[in-house]
Structures are given as structure tokens and as C-alpha cells.
Scaffold this active site. Structure first.
Site, PDB file in Angstrom:
ATOM      1  N   ASP A 167      39.896  25.816  23.041  1.00 29.55           N
ATOM      2  CA  ASP A 167      39.288  26.659  24.776  1.00 29.55           C
ATOM      3  C   ASP A 167      39.249  26.030  25.764  1.00 29.55           C
ATOM      4  O   ASP A 167      38.983  24.912  26.358  1.00 29.55           O
ATOM      5  CB  ASP A 167      38.214  27.121  24.448  1.00 29.55           C
TER       6      ASP A 167
ATOM      7  N   ASN B  23      39.999  31.627  37.109  1.00 37.08           N
ATOM      8  CA  ASN B  23      40.508  33.614  36.999  1.00 37.08           C
ATOM      9  C   ASN B  23      39.472  34.075  38.442  1.00 37.08           C
ATOM     10  O   ASN B  23      40.434  33.994  39.301  1.00 37.08           O
ATOM     11  CB  ASN B  23      40.429  34.882  36.363  1.00 37.08           C
TER      12      ASN B  23
ATOM     13  N   HIS C 298      44.157  35.829  38.470  1.00 33.80           N
ATOM     14  CA  HIS C 298      44.858  35.646  38.053  1.00 33.80           C
ATOM     15  C   HIS C 298      46.449  35.038  37.310  1.00 33.80           C
ATOM     16  O   HIS C 298      46.689  34.420  36.119  1.00 33.80           O
ATOM     17  CB  HIS C 298      44.708  37.422  36.851  1.00 33.80           C
TER      18      HIS C 298
ATOM     19  N   ASP D  28      46.951  31.783  34.808  1.00 33.08           N
ATOM     20  CA  ASP D  28      48.538  32.876  34.400  1.00 33.08           C
ATOM     21  C   ASP D  28      49.190  31.454  33.891  1.00 33.08           C
ATOM     22  O   ASP D  28      49.809  30.713  32.993  1.00 33.08           O
ATOM     23  CB  ASP D  28      49.351  33.543  33.999  1.00 33.08           C
TER      24      ASP D  28
ATOM     25  N   GLU E 167      41.903  32.599  25.596  1.00 27.06           N
ATOM     26  CA  GLU E 167      42.402  31.465  26.666  1.00 27.06           C
ATOM     27  C   GLU E 167      42.212  30.524  25.569  1.00 27.06           C
ATOM     28  O   GLU E 167      42.147  29.304  25.512  1.00 27.06           O
ATOM     29  CB  GLU E 167      41.106  30.704  27.383  1.00 27.06           C
TER      30      GLU E 167
END
Length: 371
Positions: A248, A256, A261, A265, A291
Site C-alpha cells: 500500500d 492527491n 489526482h 495517477d 493504491e
């Protein structure tokens, strides 16, 4: 000139590979040009024989086909094909009435049949209808039979004595009709093959989209469940060990929130690429959700721990550039080895528990034991 032929060769190769397609306009255009050329040759032949009626008739047919070219430009494909079929049928009837079947002009009815089914099956305006080719094929057959009946009950309007020239024309007509039939059948087979290949390609793409995450290009959770089931089966059957690594990204929400965002990405793509580069061919990886990344390692707990540690170090030393800023990210991993008789849900939960122990105790680490 060499460039011209190279372009032709390239185009033909692309056609064979299904990368190029012959448009409806091109198909009909070449067909009309071919028929026009045939009528020119026939007109020349009849004029040379001083049969001016049939000579001028073929000149009229040639003029008709020039008009059909204009219909093709306007994409009036159905009326073009209908008029072409009518012209061929009338041509066979006229030549049979005038000179009989001595030179086999009636054979053009036979070439009409595969041409009809080919055009009706491949030209979009027909929408795959079989009624049109069936009706005109029946009309073509009746025309051919009528031409034979003419010869039995009717004296030709122009009596033509058999000669070397008539035999040559007969042979030429047989060859032309045979070639036309073969070409239409080959084109039909080729188009069906290309359509099947294109459909298969689209199905593969859809299958790939269904099994892959569009952002990271990693397999998705659904796809990984199949790999997990296979691995569990191999463990129980062959005692082939495997382990799972659940990772994770640390503080991903902050990325974010702080950078947007798009930055998140980019981080996900970097993580996916880094992990993929560190795995062996026998290992598997997927985007498990959000994630979270799940890795299946063909090996025991120690092997999985070493791979997870190597991945952790590579990610923590990598940078992600966004908006003129460099971001560093870390990941925490939980590692668990599968045991015979385990349920997949239990195995994943075990790795998940270790992962979140690591998240709550400093992050950026690999946890391989229950604490």
C-alpha cells in the site's frame, strides 16, 4: 515507378494482414471499370465482324457503365448493382437471340451469381440481406436456361458459322467467366477471414480491458483471483510453494490532496512500473484496489520478503515529477506464505493484517510475521 510498385506491394500486404480494407466505392468502381473494358473488347469484335447492331449495343453498355461511375461517386450503391445485373441479363438475352450461344456469352450469367453474393455480403448498404442475391441469382439462372432454349427453338437473327475466330472468342469468354468467378470467391473468402480476424482481435482487446487496470496497465483484481486459484491448486497438488505480498502506498491521500489526482495517477504508474521491473517471469502482480498492489511470488516466505524489500527500496529511491516539483513516495508491505488447506480469503487477510501493522508502526517497511 519503383515507389509506385512499392506502395502497391505495401497495400496488398496490409490487405492480407487485415490492416487495410477495400471500401465499397473501390469494390464497385473496379468492377464497373472491368465490365466497361470487357464491353469495349466485345464491341470491337462485333464491329470487326460487321455486326453493327451488337457492336453499337456494346457501345451503349459501355456508356451505361460510365453513368454508373457517377452513381458510385454519389454512393448510390444499390441502384448501381441492380442496373449492372439488369444490363448483364439483357446482354445475355440479346446475344443469345441474335447469334445463339455459339461463343458462350451466356456464361456471364454464371459469373453474376458469386458476384451478387459477394457484394450483398460485404457492401454495407445491403446489411447482409440474402434476398437480393437470391432473387437475381434465380433470374440469372432463368436467363441462362432461356438462352439454351432459344438455341433449340429459335433460329439466330445473325447466323454465325463456326470458325477458328468463334472458337477463340468462346475460349476467351470461358476464361474470363472462370477468372471472374474465382476472383469473387477468393475475395469473399478473404473478407470473411479478415472479418473473423478483426472480430477475434476486438474480442481480445475487450478481454484485455476486462482483465486490466486502464491506468497502470496491471491485471485487475478479477484477473488475479484466477491466478490465485491456480496457485492454490498447484500448492495442494504438487506442493509448489507460493506467497503473497500486499503493498500500500504510504500517505497516498495526502498526495492527491496536496498535488491533485493527476499527481496521484503518476505515482500509481511509477509504482506499477517499478514493481513490474523487479519481478521474475513466474511472479504475478495486479492492482488490488485503490493504491493497493498484490503480488504473487512463486516461492516461500523468505523469497517473497526479499522481493518485497527490493521493491520497497527501489520505490523509496524513485522520484515522480509533477508541476515542476519532485515527489518521493514509500510503500509498506505485508507478506504471507500460503499453506495447503488455506482459503484464499484467509491468506489475503493475513497479508493485509501484517500490512496494516506496518502502516501503524512507522510505514515504509516489510512485515512478514504476525505481531
Amino acid at each position: 515507378m519503383s515507389t509506385f510498385f512499392k506502395n502497391i506491394v505495401t497495400y496488398v500486404k496490409n490487405l492480407i494482414n487485415g490492416d487495410e480494407y477495400i471500401s465499397d466505392r473501390t469494390k464497385l468502381g473496379y468492377t464497373i471499370v472491368t465490365l466497361s473494358f470487357i464491353h469495349v473488347l466485345i464491341a470491337i469484335f462485333f464491329f470487326s465482324c460487321e455486326n453493327y447492331f451488337l457492336g453499337f449495343y456494346n457501345v451503349g453498355s459501355f456508356a451505361l457503365y460510365q453513368g454508373l461511375k457517377e452513381l458510385i461517386k454519389k454512393k448510390r450503391y444499390i441502384i448501381t448493382i441492380v442496373l449492372t445485373c439488369v444490363e448483364i441479363i439483357i446482354f445475355v438475352l440479346v446475344t443469345s437471340f441474335c447469334i445463339g450461344t455459339i461463343m458462350r456469352f451466356n456464361l456471364y450469367c454464371l459469373a453474376l451469381v458469386p458476384g451478387l453474393f459477394y457484394t450483398a455480403s460485404t457492401i454495407k448498404d445491403f446489411k447482409g440481406s440474402t434476398l437480393f442475391p437470391f432473387l437475381f441469382s434465380a433470374a440469372s439462372m432463368m436467363t441462362f436456361v432461356t438462352s439454351l432454349i432459344f438455341e433449340l427453338v429459335h433460329e439466330p437473327l445473325y447466323v454465325v458459322e463456326p470458325s477458328a475466330l468463334t472458337h477463340i472468342v468462346e475460349i476467351i469468354n470461358v476464361i474470363i467467366v472462370y477468372i471472374m468467378m474465382i476472383i469473387f470467391l477468393l475475395l469473399f473468402t478473404w473478407e470473411m477471414k479478415n472479418n473473423s480476424a478483426a472480430l477475434e482481435k476486438r474480442n481480445q482487446q475487450l478481454q484485455q480491458f476486462a482483465n486490466r487496470d486502464p491506468l497502470t496497465k496491471l491485471p485487475n483484481r478479477r484477473s488475479m483471483m484466477q491466478v490465485l486459484n491456480v496457485s492454490m491448486h498447484e500448492l495442494q497438488r504438487d506442493n509448489a510453494p507460493f506467497s503473497v505480498i500486499l503493498g500500500d502506498i504510504d500517505d497516498f491521500k495526502k498526495i492527491n490532496d496536496n498535488y491533485g489526482h493527476d499527481a496521484g495517477d503518476k505515482v500509481l504508474v511509477m509504482v506499477a512500473n517499478t514493481i513490474t521491473s523487479q519481478l521474475r517471469d513466474c511472479d504475478s502482480v495486479c492492482r488490488w484496489g485503490g493504491e493497493e498492489i498484490l503480488i504473487i511470488v512463486k516461492g516461500d516466505l523468505e523469497a517473497a520478503k526479499n522481493i518485497a524489500e527490493r521493491i520497497r527500496l527501489n520505490i523509496s529511491s524513485s522520484k515522480v515529477e509533477h508541476g515542476g516539483q519532485s515527489m518521493r513516495v514509500t510503500m509498506t508491505f505485508g507478506v504471507a506464505q500460503a499453506k495447503a488447506g488455506d482459503r484464499i480469503e484467509h491468506l489475503i487477510q493475513q497479508a493485509d493484517n501484517r500490512l496494516y501493522y506496518g502502516k501503524g508502526h512507522g510505514k515504509n517497511q516489510v512485515v512478514d510475521q504476525n505481531v
